[in-house]
Design a protein around this motif. Structure first.
Motif, PDB file in Angstrom:
ATOM      1  N   PRO A  88       0.831  -1.209   0.000  1.00 26.52           N
ATOM      2  CA  PRO A  88       0.000   0.000   0.000  1.00 26.52           C
ATOM      3  C   PRO A  88       0.861   1.253   0.000  1.00 26.52           C
ATOM      4  N   PRO A  89       0.510   2.241  -0.806  1.00 25.98           N
ATOM      5  CA  PRO A  89       1.276   3.482  -0.823  1.00 25.98           C
ATOM      6  C   PRO A  89       1.111   4.213   0.518  1.00 25.98           C
ATOM      7  N   PRO A  90       2.034   5.110   0.839  1.00 29.40           N
ATOM      8  CA  PRO A  90       1.964   5.827   2.120  1.00 29.40           C
ATOM      9  C   PRO A  90       0.638   6.545   2.355  1.00 29.40           C
ATOM     10  N   PHE A  91       0.038   7.124   1.299  1.00 24.51           N
ATOM     11  CA  PHE A  91      -1.225   7.833   1.501  1.00 24.51           C
ATOM     12  C   PHE A  91      -2.321   6.879   1.955  1.00 24.51           C
ATOM     13  N   LEU A  92      -2.317   5.641   1.439  1.00 33.59           N
ATOM     14  CA  LEU A  92      -3.331   4.661   1.832  1.00 33.59           C
ATOM     15  C   LEU A  92      -3.087   4.189   3.263  1.00 33.59           C
ATOM     16  N   GLU A  93      -1.822   4.002   3.625  1.00 37.37           N
ATOM     17  CA  GLU A  93      -1.489   3.638   5.013  1.00 37.37           C
ATOM     18  C   GLU A  93      -2.024   4.709   5.969  1.00 37.37           C
ATOM     19  N   ARG A  94      -1.817   5.983   5.624  1.00 34.66           N
ATOM     20  CA  ARG A  94      -2.291   7.072   6.489  1.00 34.66           C
ATOM     21  C   ARG A  94      -3.807   7.038   6.631  1.00 34.66           C
ATOM     22  N   ILE A  95      -4.514   6.817   5.531  1.00 35.41           N
ATOM     23  CA  ILE A  95      -5.982   6.762   5.582  1.00 35.41           C
ATOM     24  C   ILE A  95      -6.432   5.609   6.464  1.00 35.41           C
ATOM     25  N   LEU A  96      -5.829   4.439   6.280  1.00 37.14           N
ATOM     26  CA  LEU A  96      -6.231   3.267   7.066  1.00 37.14           C
ATOM     27  C   LEU A  96      -5.915   3.462   8.543  1.00 37.14           C
ATOM     28  N   ASP A  97      -4.759   4.060   8.844  1.00 31.48           N
ATOM     29  CA  ASP A  97      -4.399   4.328  10.243  1.00 31.48           C
ATOM     30  C   ASP A  97      -5.335   5.364  10.858  1.00 31.48           C
ATOM     31  N   THR A  98      -5.597   6.432  10.125  1.00 33.65           N
ATOM     32  CA  THR A  98      -6.436   7.514  10.635  1.00 33.65           C
ATOM     33  C   THR A  98      -7.863   7.037  10.896  1.00 33.65           C
ATOM     34  N   THR A  99      -8.376   6.186  10.033  1.00 31.51           N
ATOM     35  CA  THR A  99      -9.740   5.697  10.190  1.00 31.51           C
ATOM     36  C   THR A  99      -9.827   4.518  11.163  1.00 31.51           C
ATOM     37  N   GLY A 100      -8.675   4.009  11.596  1.00 27.38           N
ATOM     38  CA  GLY A 100      -8.669   2.936  12.586  1.00 27.38           C
ATOM     39  C   GLY A 100      -9.002   1.563  12.034  1.00 27.38           C
ATOM     40  N   VAL A 101      -8.820   1.355  10.729  1.00 29.50           N
ATOM     41  CA  VAL A 101      -9.162   0.060  10.132  1.00 29.50           C
ATOM     42  C   VAL A 101      -7.948  -0.701   9.607  1.00 29.50           C
ATOM     43  N   ARG A 102      -6.750  -0.209   9.844  1.00 31.68           N
ATOM     44  CA  ARG A 102      -5.546  -0.856   9.310  1.00 31.68           C
ATOM     45  C   ARG A 102      -5.428  -2.303   9.765  1.00 31.68           C
ATOM     46  N   HIS A 103      -5.832  -2.561  11.008  1.00 29.41           N
ATOM     47  CA  HIS A 103      -5.690  -3.901  11.579  1.00 29.41           C
ATOM     48  C   HIS A 103      -6.548  -4.959  10.867  1.00 29.41           C
ATOM     49  N   LEU A 104      -7.503  -4.544  10.062  1.00 32.99           N
ATOM     50  CA  LEU A 104      -8.383  -5.491   9.380  1.00 32.99           C
ATOM     51  C   LEU A 104      -7.731  -6.157   8.176  1.00 32.99           C
ATOM     52  N   PHE A 105      -6.634  -5.575   7.700  1.00 35.34           N
ATOM     53  CA  PHE A 105      -6.015  -6.042   6.463  1.00 35.34           C
ATOM     54  C   PHE A 105      -4.621  -6.590   6.734  1.00 35.34           C
ATOM     55  N   SER A 106      -4.380  -7.810   6.266  1.00 31.50           N
ATOM     56  CA  SER A 106      -3.034  -8.380   6.360  1.00 31.50           C
ATOM     57  C   SER A 106      -2.145  -7.639   5.389  1.00 31.50           C
ATOM     58  N   GLN A 107      -0.857  -7.665   5.671  1.00 27.97           N
ATOM     59  CA  GLN A 107       0.093  -6.972   4.806  1.00 27.97           C
ATOM     60  C   GLN A 107       1.307  -7.854   4.617  1.00 27.97           C
ATOM     61  N   ALA A 108       1.543  -8.272   3.379  1.00 26.14           N
ATOM     62  CA  ALA A 108       2.672  -9.149   3.082  1.00 26.14           C
ATOM     63  C   ALA A 108       3.972  -8.382   2.988  1.00 26.14           C
ATOM     64  N   HIS A 109       3.911  -7.163   2.498  1.00 22.39           N
ATOM     65  CA  HIS A 109       5.120  -6.373   2.280  1.00 22.39           C
ATOM     66  C   HIS A 109       5.007  -5.067   3.048  1.00 22.39           C
ATOM     67  N   PRO A 110       5.404  -5.053   4.339  1.00 21.06           N
ATOM     68  CA  PRO A 110       5.320  -3.803   5.082  1.00 21.06           C
ATOM     69  C   PRO A 110       6.260  -2.767   4.507  1.00 21.06           C
ATOM     70  N   PRO A 111       5.988  -1.480   4.782  1.00 18.86           N
ATOM     71  CA  PRO A 111       6.878  -0.439   4.268  1.00 18.86           C
ATOM     72  C   PRO A 111       8.308  -0.666   4.737  1.00 18.86           C
ATOM     73  N   GLN A 112       9.254  -0.389   3.848  1.00 21.18           N
ATOM     74  CA  GLN A 112      10.668  -0.590   4.146  1.00 21.18           C
ATOM     75  C   GLN A 112      11.138   0.398   5.196  1.00 21.18           C
ATOM     76  N   GLN A 113      11.987  -0.024   6.098  1.00 19.20           N
ATOM     77  CA  GLN A 113      12.602   0.841   7.095  1.00 19.20           C
ATOM     78  C   GLN A 113      14.029   1.127   6.643  1.00 19.20           C
ATOM     79  N   THR A 114      14.151   1.872   5.560  1.00 19.31           N
ATOM     80  CA  THR A 114      15.463   2.093   4.981  1.00 19.31           C
ATOM     81  C   THR A 114      16.129   3.359   5.481  1.00 19.31           C
ATOM     82  N   GLY A 115      15.380   4.169   6.218  1.00 19.60           N
ATOM     83  CA  GLY A 115      15.940   5.433   6.666  1.00 19.60           C
ATOM     84  C   GLY A 115      15.714   6.535   5.653  1.00 19.60           C
ATOM     85  N   GLN A 116      15.161   6.197   4.490  1.00 19.79           N
ATOM     86  CA  GLN A 116      14.858   7.205   3.497  1.00 19.79           C
ATOM     87  C   GLN A 116      13.363   7.462   3.543  1.00 19.79           C
ATOM     88  N   ALA A 117      13.013   8.708   3.611  1.00 18.76           N
ATOM     89  CA  ALA A 117      11.601   9.061   3.713  1.00 18.76           C
ATOM     90  C   ALA A 117      10.948   9.004   2.343  1.00 18.76           C
TER      91      ALA A 117
END
Length: 155
Positions: free
Chosen positions: A90-119
């Motif tokens: 999911p792109p960052p904008f979709l992650e923000r929407i799902l987090d803000t609306t409180g529904v992120r936990h309903l969806f499994s995620q196979a490829h979490p966002p990378q923690q590369t240190g680059q924004a």
């Protein structure tokens, strides 16, 4: 009034043993969400052995409230059949929407966002810090103590 051009949305379906992949590209909104509902329902009805429904969101550019509503509708249908619904990349904008609306936990995620240190655009590289505690009132008689409140009557 000049009608606005319709934003493109494409949906590609690939089904295999126990898994169906729906690749979303473009804008998921009021005008395009029916196509996603129809394809998801078709996957659920034509593949009785389905265990995972994967929505690849890597090329999704936009999602409005109707798009979120459709994702929740698909979640209800997959949950009723014990099928995992995965949102892949999911792109960052979709992650923000799902987090803000409180529904992120309903969806499994196979490829979490990378923690590369680059924004990514709109995202901070610093780790989240807990909120600061509320300030404590100054000790009575200390230099920071403003003294008695002039509006209070002392007895």
């Amino acid at each position: 009034m000049i009608p606005l051009p319709h934003r493109p949305f494409t949906l590609t379906v690939e089904a295999g043993q126990g898994t169906a992949h729906l690749r979303l590209a473009g804008d998921l909104d009021y005008d395009t969400c029916d196509e996603l509902v129809e394809q998801a329902e078709q996957c659920l009805t034509t593949h009785p052995d389905l265990q995972d429904l994967r929505l690849d969101c890597a090329e999704l550019r936009f999602c409005d409230s109707m798009g979120i509503s459709v994702l929740l509708m698909i979640h209800r249908k997959t949950s009723a059949r014990n099928i995992r619904l995965n949102l892949d990349d999911p792109p960052p904008f979709l992650e923000r929407i799902l987090d803000t609306t409180g529904v992120r936990h309903l969806f499994s995620q196979a490829h979490p966002p990378q923690q590369t240190g680059q924004a990514t655009p709109g995202q901070s590289t610093s780790p989240r810090t807990p909120p600061l505690p509320a300030p404590r009132p100054p000790e009575p008689g200390s230099p920071e103590d403003p003294g008695p409140d002039p509006g209070k009557v002392l007895l």
